[in-house]
Design an enzyme around this catalytic site. Structure first.
Site, PDB file in Angstrom:
ATOM      1  N   ARG A 254       0.863  -1.177   0.000  1.00 12.61           N
ATOM      2  CA  ARG A 254       0.000   0.000   0.000  1.00 12.61           C
ATOM      3  C   ARG A 254       0.898   1.225   0.000  1.00 12.61           C
ATOM      4  O   ARG A 254       1.931   1.266   0.667  1.00 12.61           O
ATOM      5  CB  ARG A 254      -0.929   0.020   1.225  1.00 12.61           C
ATOM      6  CG  ARG A 254      -2.008  -1.053   1.209  1.00 12.61           C
ATOM      7  CD  ARG A 254      -3.041  -0.802   0.103  1.00 12.61           C
ATOM      8  NE  ARG A 254      -4.125  -1.773   0.134  1.00 12.61           N
ATOM      9  CZ  ARG A 254      -4.154  -2.902  -0.551  1.00 12.61           C
ATOM     10  NH1 ARG A 254      -3.087  -3.222  -1.295  1.00 12.61           N
ATOM     11  NH2 ARG A 254      -5.185  -3.715  -0.495  1.00 12.61           N
ATOM     12  N   GLU A 282      -3.363   6.926  -4.300  1.00 10.85           N
ATOM     13  CA  GLU A 282      -3.332   5.769  -5.205  1.00 10.85           C
ATOM     14  C   GLU A 282      -2.945   6.170  -6.621  1.00 10.85           C
ATOM     15  O   GLU A 282      -2.141   5.498  -7.274  1.00 10.85           O
ATOM     16  CB  GLU A 282      -4.702   5.081  -5.206  1.00 10.85           C
ATOM     17  CG  GLU A 282      -4.803   3.899  -6.150  1.00 10.85           C
ATOM     18  CD  GLU A 282      -4.075   2.655  -5.643  1.00 10.85           C
ATOM     19  OE1 GLU A 282      -2.833   2.647  -5.662  1.00 10.85           O
ATOM     20  OE2 GLU A 282      -4.750   1.709  -5.247  1.00 10.85           O
ATOM     21  N   HIS A 301      -1.362  -0.351 -10.181  1.00  5.19           N
ATOM     22  CA  HIS A 301      -1.883  -1.342  -9.235  1.00  5.19           C
ATOM     23  C   HIS A 301      -2.329  -2.608  -9.984  1.00  5.19           C
ATOM     24  O   HIS A 301      -3.443  -3.108  -9.810  1.00  5.19           O
ATOM     25  CB  HIS A 301      -3.067  -0.758  -8.440  1.00  5.19           C
ATOM     26  CG  HIS A 301      -3.257  -1.424  -7.109  1.00  5.19           C
ATOM     27  ND1 HIS A 301      -3.860  -0.802  -6.044  1.00  5.19           N
ATOM     28  CD2 HIS A 301      -2.928  -2.665  -6.660  1.00  5.19           C
ATOM     29  CE1 HIS A 301      -3.907  -1.623  -4.995  1.00  5.19           C
ATOM     30  NE2 HIS A 301      -3.341  -2.757  -5.351  1.00  5.19           N
TER      31      HIS A 301
END
Length: 343
Positions: A254, A282, A301
């Site tokens: 993360r 993100e 991701h």
């Protein structure tokens, strides 16, 4: 373990609870047909809102929920509408978003496909360790620009993967899988995880070290710790500044585990390189300097299950459902007492 499965010989009643996009991605027609062979599956559309009259009607009869990304929270109100519910089979990794204390209080059994999702992340990590060791991306870029090979006998001795020192931060499912995939390669593996004993480290075939040593001694550090209150910002400026010149930081965990500002400073200064499948936030702002930095590779991701890898998640969930329906119990249970250490 004691299973709360239906009486042997009966077919459990099940329903799919996740977003429609997730169901379309993970549960292809073959997987759905396989589920229907072992349980009475409620007709689609999937349950993506558990407060509707249709959802409440379905929930009234279900023994088991097949969940996935976008599953609503299974709180006390939902559980009151699902008096027969005894098990949750999750087709993805973390169950934090939907499995609540109310589920544990009832004694609902929970399974997760985290083990299946760990493999593609570990494969991504292994590939990036090897590619960055050979500086493949940078050298391919230079080759494209020059159209000349150059004198390969003058390759710097820092290039290559022989006896490279790789550091693994956290012996999570993914971290352990990376260690396993690294075994055939001529690299030295260091591990930091405060919950791993010397005996466990020996069994894994790694050297257990303190956190500062991990960053100071390794050519590559791969982050696999879950984001918890105790791990937010764990990889701070002091650790990043202690990294060897030209060392690589890989993060597939993360983004918030790493101090983004400190890492950016080190990468822009040309001291370290970074492979980031996750960032904080993100998606970085369009004008963030890392986008155009040659020392950083940022991917969207994508390390986790995608494309044909979704079938592996469905296959594991199907196997777990089969075991539960037969009274065998889950092979990949999520334990309440371990939830604080999971992503």
């Amino acid at each position: 373990m004691t299973s709360h499965a239906p009486v042997p010989g009966s077919r459990p009643r099940a329903a799919v609870a996740m977003s429609r996009d997730a169901a379309s991605a993970v549960l292809d027609p073959q997987s759905l047909a396989a589920f229907r062979r072992i349980c009475d599956l409620a007709p689609f559309p999937v349950l993506d809102d558990l407060s509707t009259p249709r959802a409440r009607s379905v929930l009234a009869d279900v023994d088991l929920l097949i969940t996935g990304w976008g599953c609503p929270r299974l709180d006390e109100d939902v559980l009151r509408a699902a008096p027969r519910l005894r098990a949750v089979v999750h087709t993805a990794g973390s169950v934090r978003g939907h499995v609540t204390e109310a589920c544990w209080e009832r004694g609902i059994e929970v399974s997760s496909a985290a083990a299946a999702n760990a493999l593609p992340v570990a494969e991504y990590t292994l590939s990036m360790i090897l590619l960055t060791g050979k500086r493949v991306l940078e050298r391919a870029r230079d080759y494209r620009a020059s159209r000349e090979r150059g004198n390969w006998l003058r390759t710097p001795r820092g290039v290559g993967n022989y006896r490279r020192t790789v550091g693994i931060l956290s012996a999570s499912l993914i971290g352990r899988r990376v260690v396993e995939l690294l075994r055939p390669h001529d690299v030295d593996v260091l591990l930091h995880d405060p919950y791993v004993s010397d005996a466990d480290a020996a069994e894994l075939g790694v050297e257990l070290v303190g956190l500062p040593d991990l960053f100071a001694r390794c050519d590559t550090v791969s982050v696999h710790t879950p984001l918890l209150p105790s791990t937010r910002g764990l990889v701070g400026r002091a650790l990043i500044d202690a990294m060897r010149t030209d060392a690589v930081l890989i993060n597939t965990s993360r983004g918030a585990v790493v101090d983004q500002e400190a890492l950016t400073d080190a990468v822009l200064a040309g001291r370290v390189r970074a492979v980031l499948d996750v960032t904080d936030p993100e998606v970085l702002p369009p004008d963030h300097p890392l986008w155009d930095c040659e020392n950083a590779l940022i991917t969207p991701h994508l390390a986790g299950s995608e494309g044909n890898e979704w079938r592996r998640l469905a296959d594991l969930a199907l196997a777990e459902t089969t075991r539960w329906a037969s009274g065998t119990g889950f092979l990949h249970p999520v334990r309440r007492e371990r939830l604080a250490f999971l992503a």
